[in-house]
Design a protein around this motif. Structure first.
Motif, PDB file in Angstrom:
ATOM      1  N   MET A 196       0.856  -1.174   0.000  1.00  0.00           N
ATOM      2  CA  MET A 196       0.000   0.000   0.000  1.00  0.00           C
ATOM      3  C   MET A 196       0.905   1.241   0.000  1.00  0.00           C
ATOM      4  SD  MET A 196      -2.916   1.099   2.790  1.00  0.00           S
ATOM      5  CE  MET A 196      -3.784  -0.416   2.594  1.00  0.00           C
ATOM      6  N   LYS A 197       0.814   2.049  -1.057  1.00  0.00           N
ATOM      7  CA  LYS A 197       1.657   3.250  -1.143  1.00  0.00           C
ATOM      8  C   LYS A 197       1.282   4.231  -0.039  1.00  0.00           C
ATOM      9  CE  LYS A 197       2.998   5.211  -4.946  1.00  0.00           C
ATOM     10  NZ  LYS A 197       3.013   5.843  -6.275  1.00  0.00           N
ATOM     11  N   THR A 198       2.310   4.683   0.684  1.00  0.00           N
ATOM     12  CA  THR A 198       2.111   5.479   1.892  1.00  0.00           C
ATOM     13  C   THR A 198       2.812   6.820   1.800  1.00  0.00           C
ATOM     14  OG1 THR A 198       1.941   3.480   3.233  1.00  0.00           O
ATOM     15  CG2 THR A 198       2.515   5.504   4.393  1.00  0.00           C
ATOM     16  N   VAL A 199       2.120   7.853   2.291  1.00  0.00           N
ATOM     17  CA  VAL A 199       2.705   9.179   2.477  1.00  0.00           C
ATOM     18  C   VAL A 199       2.822   9.395   3.978  1.00  0.00           C
ATOM     19  CG1 VAL A 199       2.434  11.666   2.142  1.00  0.00           C
ATOM     20  CG2 VAL A 199       1.643  10.071   0.379  1.00  0.00           C
ATOM     21  N   PHE A 200       4.012   9.754   4.420  1.00  0.00           N
ATOM     22  CA  PHE A 200       4.228  10.098   5.827  1.00  0.00           C
ATOM     23  C   PHE A 200       4.445  11.603   5.908  1.00  0.00           C
ATOM     24  CE2 PHE A 200       7.270  10.692   9.437  1.00  0.00           C
ATOM     25  CZ  PHE A 200       6.335  10.505  10.441  1.00  0.00           C
ATOM     26  N   VAL A 201       3.663  12.260   6.754  1.00  0.00           N
ATOM     27  CA  VAL A 201       3.742  13.707   6.941  1.00  0.00           C
ATOM     28  C   VAL A 201       4.228  13.979   8.357  1.00  0.00           C
ATOM     29  CG1 VAL A 201       2.455  15.885   6.921  1.00  0.00           C
ATOM     30  CG2 VAL A 201       1.796  14.023   5.369  1.00  0.00           C
ATOM     31  N   THR A 202       5.249  14.822   8.488  1.00  0.00           N
ATOM     32  CA  THR A 202       5.765  15.154   9.813  1.00  0.00           C
ATOM     33  C   THR A 202       5.927  16.661   9.984  1.00  0.00           C
ATOM     34  OG1 THR A 202       7.565  14.832  11.415  1.00  0.00           O
ATOM     35  CG2 THR A 202       8.180  14.778   9.077  1.00  0.00           C
ATOM     36  N   VAL A 203       5.579  17.131  11.168  1.00  0.00           N
ATOM     37  CA  VAL A 203       5.813  18.531  11.530  1.00  0.00           C
ATOM     38  C   VAL A 203       6.871  18.628  12.624  1.00  0.00           C
ATOM     39  CG1 VAL A 203       3.471  19.194  10.878  1.00  0.00           C
ATOM     40  CG2 VAL A 203       3.986  18.697  13.266  1.00  0.00           C
ATOM     41  N   GLY A 204       7.514  17.502  12.930  1.00  0.00           N
ATOM     42  CA  GLY A 204       8.533  17.492  13.970  1.00  0.00           C
ATOM     43  C   GLY A 204       7.916  17.746  15.337  1.00  0.00           C
ATOM     44  N   PHE A 215       2.194  22.887  13.160  1.00  0.00           N
ATOM     45  CA  PHE A 215       2.031  23.427  11.816  1.00  0.00           C
ATOM     46  C   PHE A 215       0.661  22.972  11.324  1.00  0.00           C
ATOM     47  CE2 PHE A 215       4.533  23.819   7.500  1.00  0.00           C
ATOM     48  CZ  PHE A 215       3.710  24.871   7.121  1.00  0.00           C
ATOM     49  N   ASP A 216      -0.376  23.500  11.984  1.00  0.00           N
ATOM     50  CA  ASP A 216      -1.749  23.110  11.677  1.00  0.00           C
ATOM     51  C   ASP A 216      -2.116  23.365  10.223  1.00  0.00           C
ATOM     52  OD1 ASP A 216      -2.228  22.198  14.235  1.00  0.00           O
ATOM     53  OD2 ASP A 216      -3.242  24.023  14.903  1.00  0.00           O
ATOM     54  N   GLU A 217      -1.564  24.417   9.643  1.00  0.00           N
ATOM     55  CA  GLU A 217      -1.896  24.732   8.246  1.00  0.00           C
ATOM     56  C   GLU A 217      -1.473  23.594   7.312  1.00  0.00           C
ATOM     57  OE1 GLU A 217      -1.473  28.388   5.026  1.00  0.00           O
ATOM     58  OE2 GLU A 217      -0.133  28.359   6.761  1.00  0.00           O
ATOM     59  N   LEU A 218      -0.337  22.979   7.580  1.00  0.00           N
ATOM     60  CA  LEU A 218       0.098  21.838   6.766  1.00  0.00           C
ATOM     61  C   LEU A 218      -0.862  20.664   6.948  1.00  0.00           C
ATOM     62  CD1 LEU A 218       1.908  20.106   4.994  1.00  0.00           C
ATOM     63  CD2 LEU A 218       3.450  19.828   6.948  1.00  0.00           C
ATOM     64  N   ILE A 219      -1.247  20.379   8.186  1.00  0.00           N
ATOM     65  CA  ILE A 219      -2.157  19.261   8.454  1.00  0.00           C
ATOM     66  C   ILE A 219      -3.510  19.514   7.789  1.00  0.00           C
ATOM     67  CG2 ILE A 219      -3.303  17.905  10.250  1.00  0.00           C
ATOM     68  CD1 ILE A 219      -0.180  17.566  10.010  1.00  0.00           C
ATOM     69  N   GLU A 220      -4.011  20.745   7.882  1.00  0.00           N
ATOM     70  CA  GLU A 220      -5.278  21.097   7.226  1.00  0.00           C
ATOM     71  C   GLU A 220      -5.190  20.894   5.720  1.00  0.00           C
ATOM     72  OE1 GLU A 220      -6.244  25.143   8.220  1.00  0.00           O
ATOM     73  OE2 GLU A 220      -6.515  24.667  10.339  1.00  0.00           O
ATOM     74  N   GLY A 227       2.571  16.618  15.899  1.00  0.00           N
ATOM     75  CA  GLY A 227       3.301  17.385  16.902  1.00  0.00           C
ATOM     76  C   GLY A 227       2.408  18.075  17.914  1.00  0.00           C
ATOM     77  N   ARG A 228       2.751  19.323  18.230  1.00  0.00           N
ATOM     78  CA  ARG A 228       2.023  20.088  19.245  1.00  0.00           C
ATOM     79  C   ARG A 228       0.806  20.815  18.691  1.00  0.00           C
ATOM     80  NH1 ARG A 228       4.737  24.434  21.331  1.00  0.00           N
ATOM     81  NH2 ARG A 228       5.965  24.577  19.471  1.00  0.00           N
ATOM     82  N   ARG A 277       0.549  12.308  17.649  1.00  0.00           N
ATOM     83  CA  ARG A 277       1.301  13.515  18.022  1.00  0.00           C
ATOM     84  C   ARG A 277       2.805  13.252  18.019  1.00  0.00           C
ATOM     85  NH1 ARG A 277      -1.763  17.579  18.815  1.00  0.00           N
ATOM     86  NH2 ARG A 277      -3.904  17.296  19.485  1.00  0.00           N
ATOM     87  N   PHE A 278       3.243  12.348  18.874  1.00  0.00           N
ATOM     88  CA  PHE A 278       4.674  12.067  19.015  1.00  0.00           C
ATOM     89  C   PHE A 278       4.906  10.578  19.213  1.00  0.00           C
ATOM     90  CE2 PHE A 278       4.119  16.349  20.870  1.00  0.00           C
ATOM     91  CZ  PHE A 278       4.946  17.059  20.028  1.00  0.00           C
ATOM     92  N   LYS A 279       6.098  10.138  18.873  1.00  0.00           N
ATOM     93  CA  LYS A 279       6.602   8.800  19.150  1.00  0.00           C
ATOM     94  C   LYS A 279       8.054   8.965  19.578  1.00  0.00           C
ATOM     95  CE  LYS A 279       4.065   6.061  15.737  1.00  0.00           C
ATOM     96  NZ  LYS A 279       4.226   5.232  14.527  1.00  0.00           N
ATOM     97  N   ASP A 280       8.591   7.953  20.197  1.00  0.00           N
ATOM     98  CA  ASP A 280      10.014   8.002  20.543  1.00  0.00           C
ATOM     99  C   ASP A 280      10.871   8.140  19.294  1.00  0.00           C
ATOM    100  OD1 ASP A 280       9.489   7.808  23.250  1.00  0.00           O
ATOM    101  OD2 ASP A 280       9.772   5.638  23.309  1.00  0.00           O
ATOM    102  N   SER A 281      10.422   7.505  18.212  1.00  0.00           N
ATOM    103  CA  SER A 281      11.148   7.581  16.947  1.00  0.00           C
ATOM    104  C   SER A 281      10.154   7.472  15.798  1.00  0.00           C
ATOM    105  CB  SER A 281      12.154   6.426  16.860  1.00  0.00           C
ATOM    106  OG  SER A 281      12.718   6.370  15.557  1.00  0.00           O
TER     107      SER A 281
END
Length: 164
Positions: free
Chosen positions: A1-9, A13-18, A42-43, A62-66
């Motif tokens: 299944m082709k996957t896109v992973f999005v991260t804001v660190g 960055f709510d605008e990116l998530i929206e 993230g936050r 939101r967050f993971k150890d890695s």
């Protein structure tokens, strides 16, 4: 299944998530064969529900150890322009689309994105051009980001300090 992973660190960055979960962006991803969207928010104040994006399988946290495993499983990484996130994605050898937060003052992120784009390591855009970029991007132009060779610097220091 082709996957896109999005991260804001670690930031928000709510605008990116929206924008990445908008129906237009999801349609653009779907048209490219992506079926799964994993969001690290993230936050930010947004944490989209798993059923909020029809036509793709959505997961958000939101967050993971890695996030290394999320990057490893991704076919495309979409990231904020933080240096750590960019280098982690490039180090994982993944195609990278950086979304610069143009609302930040004295935006050093734009400088980083421009330089890495000029070297053909990533593509970049802003939130306002995200959907268009997802529609028109050509990932085949991206060149691998070669890891640094810290031993060269260590050898230089040893020689400069007379240790070698």
């Amino acid at each position: 299944m082709k996957t896109v992973f999005v991260t804001v660190g670690t930031t928000s960055f709510d605008e990116l998530i929206e924008n990445i979960t908008s129906s237009e962006a999801v349609q653009a991803l779907k048209a490219r064969g992506y079926e799964r969207l994993v969001l690290q928010v993230g936050r930010g104040s947004l944490l989209p529900a798993d059923d909020s994006c029809p036509h793709v399988r959505l997961e958000a946290f939101r967050f993971k150890d890695s996030i290394a495993e999320d990057m490893k499983q991704a076919d495309l990484v979409v990231s904020h322009a933080g240096a750590g996130s960019c280098l982690e994605a490039l180090g994982a050898g993944k195609p990278l689309l950086v979304v610069v937060n143009d609302k930040l003052m004295n935006n050093h992120q734009l400088e980083l994105a421009r330089q890495l784009h000029a070297d053909s390591h990533l593509l970049y855009c802003t939130c306002s051009t995200l959907t268009e970029t997802l529609t028109t991007m050509d990932l085949s132009v991206l060149q691998p980001f070669l890891p640094g060779r810290p031993q060269h610097f260590a050898n230089f220091l040893d020689k400069a300090l007379g240790v070698q």
